[in-house]
Design an enzyme around this catalytic site. Structure first.
Site, PDB file in Angstrom:
ATOM      1  CG  ASP A  37       2.365  40.460 -22.072  1.00 25.42           C
ATOM      2  OD1 ASP A  37       2.944  39.375 -21.892  1.00 25.42           O
ATOM      3  OD2 ASP A  37       1.142  40.561 -22.306  1.00 25.42           O
ATOM      4  CG  HIS A  82       2.544  35.905 -21.873  1.00 28.48           C
ATOM      5  ND1 HIS A  82       2.341  36.933 -20.982  1.00 28.48           N
ATOM      6  CD2 HIS A  82       2.357  34.756 -21.171  1.00 28.48           C
ATOM      7  CE1 HIS A  82       2.031  36.425 -19.793  1.00 28.48           C
ATOM      8  NE2 HIS A  82       2.033  35.110 -19.879  1.00 28.48           N
TER       9      HIS A  82
HETATM   10  C1  B12 Z   1       3.259  30.299 -21.021  1.00 33.72           C
HETATM   11  C2  B12 Z   1       2.641  31.341 -20.106  1.00 33.72           C
HETATM   12  C3  B12 Z   1       3.524  32.148 -19.384  1.00 33.72           C
HETATM   13  C4  B12 Z   1       5.028  32.086 -19.552  1.00 33.72           C
HETATM   14  C5  B12 Z   1       5.403  32.913 -20.796  1.00 33.72           C
HETATM   15  C6  B12 Z   1       6.655  32.376 -21.476  1.00 33.72           C
HETATM   16  C7  B12 Z   1       6.956  33.157 -22.734  1.00 33.72           C
HETATM   17  N1  B12 Z   1       8.129  33.768 -22.776  1.00 33.72           N
HETATM   18  O1  B12 Z   1       6.129  33.248 -23.612  1.00 33.72           O
HETATM   19  C8  B12 Z   1       5.505  32.727 -18.216  1.00 33.72           C
HETATM   20  C9  B12 Z   1       5.669  31.640 -17.168  1.00 33.72           C
HETATM   21  C10 B12 Z   1       6.801  33.547 -18.290  1.00 33.72           C
HETATM   22  C11 B12 Z   1       4.304  33.586 -17.854  1.00 33.72           C
HETATM   23  C12 B12 Z   1       4.364  34.667 -17.020  1.00 33.72           C
HETATM   24  C13 B12 Z   1       3.238  35.377 -16.608  1.00 33.72           C
HETATM   25  N2  B12 Z   1       1.969  35.100 -16.871  1.00 33.72           N
HETATM   26 CO1  B12 Z   1       1.431  33.776 -18.188  1.00 33.72          CO
HETATM   27  N3  B12 Z   1       0.710  32.410 -19.214  1.00 33.72           N
HETATM   28  C14 B12 Z   1       1.233  31.491 -19.984  1.00 33.72           C
HETATM   29  C15 B12 Z   1       0.135  30.581 -20.574  1.00 33.72           C
HETATM   30  C16 B12 Z   1       0.124  29.285 -19.753  1.00 33.72           C
HETATM   31  C17 B12 Z   1       0.249  30.236 -22.051  1.00 33.72           C
HETATM   32  C18 B12 Z   1       0.461  31.444 -22.986  1.00 33.72           C
HETATM   33  C19 B12 Z   1       0.773  30.904 -24.355  1.00 33.72           C
HETATM   34  O2  B12 Z   1       1.917  30.812 -24.754  1.00 33.72           O
HETATM   35  N4  B12 Z   1      -0.297  30.467 -25.084  1.00 33.72           N
HETATM   36  C20 B12 Z   1      -0.175  29.868 -26.406  1.00 33.72           C
HETATM   37  C21 B12 Z   1      -0.332  30.928 -27.502  1.00 33.72           C
HETATM   38  C22 B12 Z   1      -0.310  30.236 -28.874  1.00 33.72           C
HETATM   39  O3  B12 Z   1      -1.606  31.516 -27.333  1.00 33.72           O
HETATM   40  P1  B12 Z   1      -1.796  33.042 -26.986  1.00 33.72           P
HETATM   41  O4  B12 Z   1      -0.591  33.551 -26.293  1.00 33.72           O
HETATM   42  O5  B12 Z   1      -3.103  33.193 -26.313  1.00 33.72           O
HETATM   43  O6  B12 Z   1      -1.844  33.757 -28.417  1.00 33.72           O
HETATM   44  C23 B12 Z   1      -2.884  33.501 -29.338  1.00 33.72           C
HETATM   45  C24 B12 Z   1      -4.155  34.346 -29.120  1.00 33.72           C
HETATM   46  O7  B12 Z   1      -4.212  34.973 -27.863  1.00 33.72           O
HETATM   47  C25 B12 Z   1      -4.157  35.330 -30.238  1.00 33.72           C
HETATM   48  N5  B12 Z   1      -3.478  36.624 -30.078  1.00 33.72           N
HETATM   49  C26 B12 Z   1      -2.547  37.009 -29.187  1.00 33.72           C
HETATM   50  N6  B12 Z   1      -2.163  38.254 -29.460  1.00 33.72           N
HETATM   51  C27 B12 Z   1      -2.848  38.686 -30.540  1.00 33.72           C
HETATM   52  C28 B12 Z   1      -2.833  39.886 -31.244  1.00 33.72           C
HETATM   53  C29 B12 Z   1      -3.657  40.031 -32.354  1.00 33.72           C
HETATM   54  C30 B12 Z   1      -3.658  41.333 -33.109  1.00 33.72           C
HETATM   55  C31 B12 Z   1      -4.504  38.964 -32.756  1.00 33.72           C
HETATM   56  C32 B12 Z   1      -5.377  39.108 -33.951  1.00 33.72           C
HETATM   57  C33 B12 Z   1      -4.534  37.764 -32.037  1.00 33.72           C
HETATM   58  C34 B12 Z   1      -3.708  37.634 -30.952  1.00 33.72           C
HETATM   59  O8  B12 Z   1      -3.473  34.641 -31.288  1.00 33.72           O
HETATM   60  C35 B12 Z   1      -2.381  33.916 -30.704  1.00 33.72           C
HETATM   61  C36 B12 Z   1      -2.023  32.766 -31.617  1.00 33.72           C
HETATM   62  O9  B12 Z   1      -3.085  31.857 -31.757  1.00 33.72           O
HETATM   63  C37 B12 Z   1      -1.147  31.456 -20.337  1.00 33.72           C
HETATM   64  C38 B12 Z   1      -2.451  30.681 -20.086  1.00 33.72           C
HETATM   65  C39 B12 Z   1      -3.066  30.229 -21.363  1.00 33.72           C
HETATM   66  N7  B12 Z   1      -3.472  28.989 -21.394  1.00 33.72           N
HETATM   67  O10 B12 Z   1      -3.177  31.031 -22.317  1.00 33.72           O
HETATM   68  C40 B12 Z   1      -0.739  32.273 -19.108  1.00 33.72           C
HETATM   69  C41 B12 Z   1      -1.328  33.666 -18.884  1.00 33.72           C
HETATM   70  C42 B12 Z   1      -1.374  34.434 -20.187  1.00 33.72           C
HETATM   71  N8  B12 Z   1      -0.371  34.287 -17.974  1.00 33.72           N
HETATM   72  C43 B12 Z   1      -0.940  35.013 -17.099  1.00 33.72           C
HETATM   73  C44 B12 Z   1      -0.257  35.768 -16.107  1.00 33.72           C
HETATM   74  C45 B12 Z   1      -1.112  36.489 -15.075  1.00 33.72           C
HETATM   75  C46 B12 Z   1       1.127  35.824 -16.063  1.00 33.72           C
HETATM   76  C47 B12 Z   1       1.988  36.600 -15.068  1.00 33.72           C
HETATM   77  C48 B12 Z   1       1.507  38.038 -14.777  1.00 33.72           C
HETATM   78  C49 B12 Z   1       2.072  35.754 -13.805  1.00 33.72           C
HETATM   79  C50 B12 Z   1       2.809  36.389 -12.661  1.00 33.72           C
HETATM   80  N9  B12 Z   1       2.039  36.776 -11.637  1.00 33.72           N
HETATM   81  O11 B12 Z   1       3.986  36.558 -12.698  1.00 33.72           O
HETATM   82  C51 B12 Z   1       3.383  36.580 -15.739  1.00 33.72           C
HETATM   83  C52 B12 Z   1       3.613  37.833 -16.626  1.00 33.72           C
HETATM   84  C53 B12 Z   1       5.065  37.973 -16.962  1.00 33.72           C
HETATM   85  C54 B12 Z   1       5.241  39.011 -18.036  1.00 33.72           C
HETATM   86  N10 B12 Z   1       6.045  40.045 -17.754  1.00 33.72           N
HETATM   87  O12 B12 Z   1       4.669  38.908 -19.096  1.00 33.72           O
HETATM   88  C55 B12 Z   1      -2.463  35.001 -17.214  1.00 33.72           C
HETATM   89  C56 B12 Z   1      -3.026  36.312 -17.753  1.00 33.72           C
HETATM   90  C57 B12 Z   1      -4.313  36.644 -17.041  1.00 33.72           C
HETATM   91  C58 B12 Z   1      -5.147  37.702 -17.691  1.00 33.72           C
HETATM   92  N11 B12 Z   1      -4.790  38.339 -18.780  1.00 33.72           N
HETATM   93  O13 B12 Z   1      -6.192  37.904 -17.164  1.00 33.72           O
HETATM   94  C59 B12 Z   1      -2.695  33.740 -18.082  1.00 33.72           C
HETATM   95  C60 B12 Z   1      -3.936  33.812 -18.978  1.00 33.72           C
HETATM   96  C61 B12 Z   1      -2.820  32.552 -17.096  1.00 33.72           C
HETATM   97  C62 B12 Z   1      -4.079  32.607 -16.259  1.00 33.72           C
HETATM   98  N12 B12 Z   1      -5.121  31.878 -16.638  1.00 33.72           N
HETATM   99  O14 B12 Z   1      -4.133  33.314 -15.285  1.00 33.72           O
HETATM  100  N13 B12 Z   1       3.193  33.116 -18.463  1.00 33.72           N
END
Ligand code: B12
Length: 151
Positions: free
Chosen positions: A18, A20
Site C-alpha cells: 500500500d 497511501h
Molecule cells: C489519494 C488516493 C490515492 C493516491 C495515493 C497517493 C499517495 N501516495 O498517498 C494514488 C492515486 C496513488 C492511489 C492509488 C490507489 N488507490 Co487510492 N485513494 C486515494 C484517495 C482518493 C485519498 C486517500 C487519502 O489520502 N485520504 C486522506 C487521508 C487524510 O485520509 P486517510 O488516508 O483515510 O487516513 C485517515 C483515516 O483513514 C485514518 N487512518 C488511516 N490509517 C490509520 C491507522 C490507524 C491506526 C488509525 C487509528 C487511523 C488511521 O486516519 C487518517 C488521518 O485522518 C482514497 C479515497 C478517499 N477519499 O479516501 C483512495 C482509495 C484509498 N484508493 C483506493 C484504491 C483501490 C487504490 C488503488 C488500488 C487503485 C488502483 N486500482 O490502482 C491504488 C493502490 C496503490 C497502492 N499500491 O497503494 C480505494 C481503496 C478501496 C478499499 N479499501 O476498498 C479508495 C478508498 C478509493 C475508492 N473509493 O475506491 N490512491
C-alpha cells in the site's frame, strides 16, 4: 502506576504494498503533537519491518494503516511475527480496511480476531485514537502535560 519520564514510543506504518501516505503523515503529526515519540516507517512496510522497528525503539504501541483494500491478507500472521520478536505492544489498525466497508462491525471483528487491540475506520479523528492509546497505556495527566510541553 508507573509515571514515565520519557515520551511513549509508537511505531507507525502502512502495511503491505500500500502506497497511501497522507493518512499516516497526519497521524504522525497528531501523535507527535500529543507528546508521543513517533517512528514513522512510511508506506509499503513489511510485517518484519514493523517488528524490527518495535524492538529497536522499544515501542509501546504499533499502529498499522491500510487503505487499498488488502489489509486482511497483509495482516495474516502479523501478531505471530510480533510474538516471534518477543514484542508485547498495543496494536491498532485503521484506514479503509475492507473493500467497500459496508459493515464495519464485521470488519472490526475480523481484525480483532487477527489480534489487533483496536480497529478504526477511515472516518476516525486522530484525536480519538490518541485518547484511546492514552487510556490503553495509562498515560497520566502529569506525563501528558510534560510530554506536550517538551515536544
Ligand atoms: C489519494 C488516493 C490515492 C493516491 C495515493 C497517493 C499517495 N501516495 O498517498 C494514488 C492515486 C496513488 C492511489 C492509488 C490507489 N488507490 Co487510492 N485513494 C486515494 C484517495 C482518493 C485519498 C486517500 C487519502 O489520502 N485520504 C486522506 C487521508 C487524510 O485520509 P486517510 O488516508 O483515510 O487516513 C485517515 C483515516 O483513514 C485514518 N487512518 C488511516 N490509517 C490509520 C491507522 C490507524 C491506526 C488509525 C487509528 C487511523 C488511521 O486516519 C487518517 C488521518 O485522518 C482514497 C479515497 C478517499 N477519499 O479516501 C483512495 C482509495 C484509498 N484508493 C483506493 C484504491 C483501490 C487504490 C488503488 C488500488 C487503485 C488502483 N486500482 O490502482 C491504488 C493502490 C496503490 C497502492 N499500491 O497503494 C480505494 C481503496 C478501496 C478499499 N479499501 O476498498 C479508495 C478508498 C478509493 C475508492 N473509493 O475506491 N490512491
Amino acid at each position: 502506576m508507573v509515571d514515565h519520564t520519557m515520551p511513549r514510543t509508537v511505531v507507525l506504518g502502512v502495511i503491505g504494498s500500500d502506497a497511501h501516505v497522507v493518512g499516516i503523515t497526519i497521524l504522525e503529526q497528531a501523535f507527535s503533537a500529543a507528546g508521543f515519540d513517533v517512528v514513522n516507517l512510511g508506506v509499503q512496510t513489511s510485517q518484519e519491518e514493523f517488528a524490527e522497528a518495535a524492538v529497536a525503539h522499544d515501542a509501546e504501541a504499533v499502529l498499522v494503516s491500510s487503505l487499498y483494500g488488502h489489509a486482511e491478507q497483509d495482516c495474516q500472521g502479523f501478531h505471530d511475527v510480533l510474538d516471534s520478536y518477543g514484542i508485547d505492544a498495543i496494536t491498532y489498525i485503521g484506514g479503509n480496511l475492507a473493500v467497500g466497508q459496508d459493515d464495519f462491525e464485521e470488519t472490526r471483528a475480523t481484525f480483532e480476531a487477527l489480534g489487533f487491540d483496536r480497529v478504526f475506520d477511515s472516518e476516525t479523528d486522530p484525536e480519538e485514537a490518541i485518547a484511546a492509546l492514552e487510556r490503553d497505556l495509562q498515560v497520566t495527566t502529569t506525563e501528558r502535560e510534560r510530554a506536550t510541553i517538551t515536544s
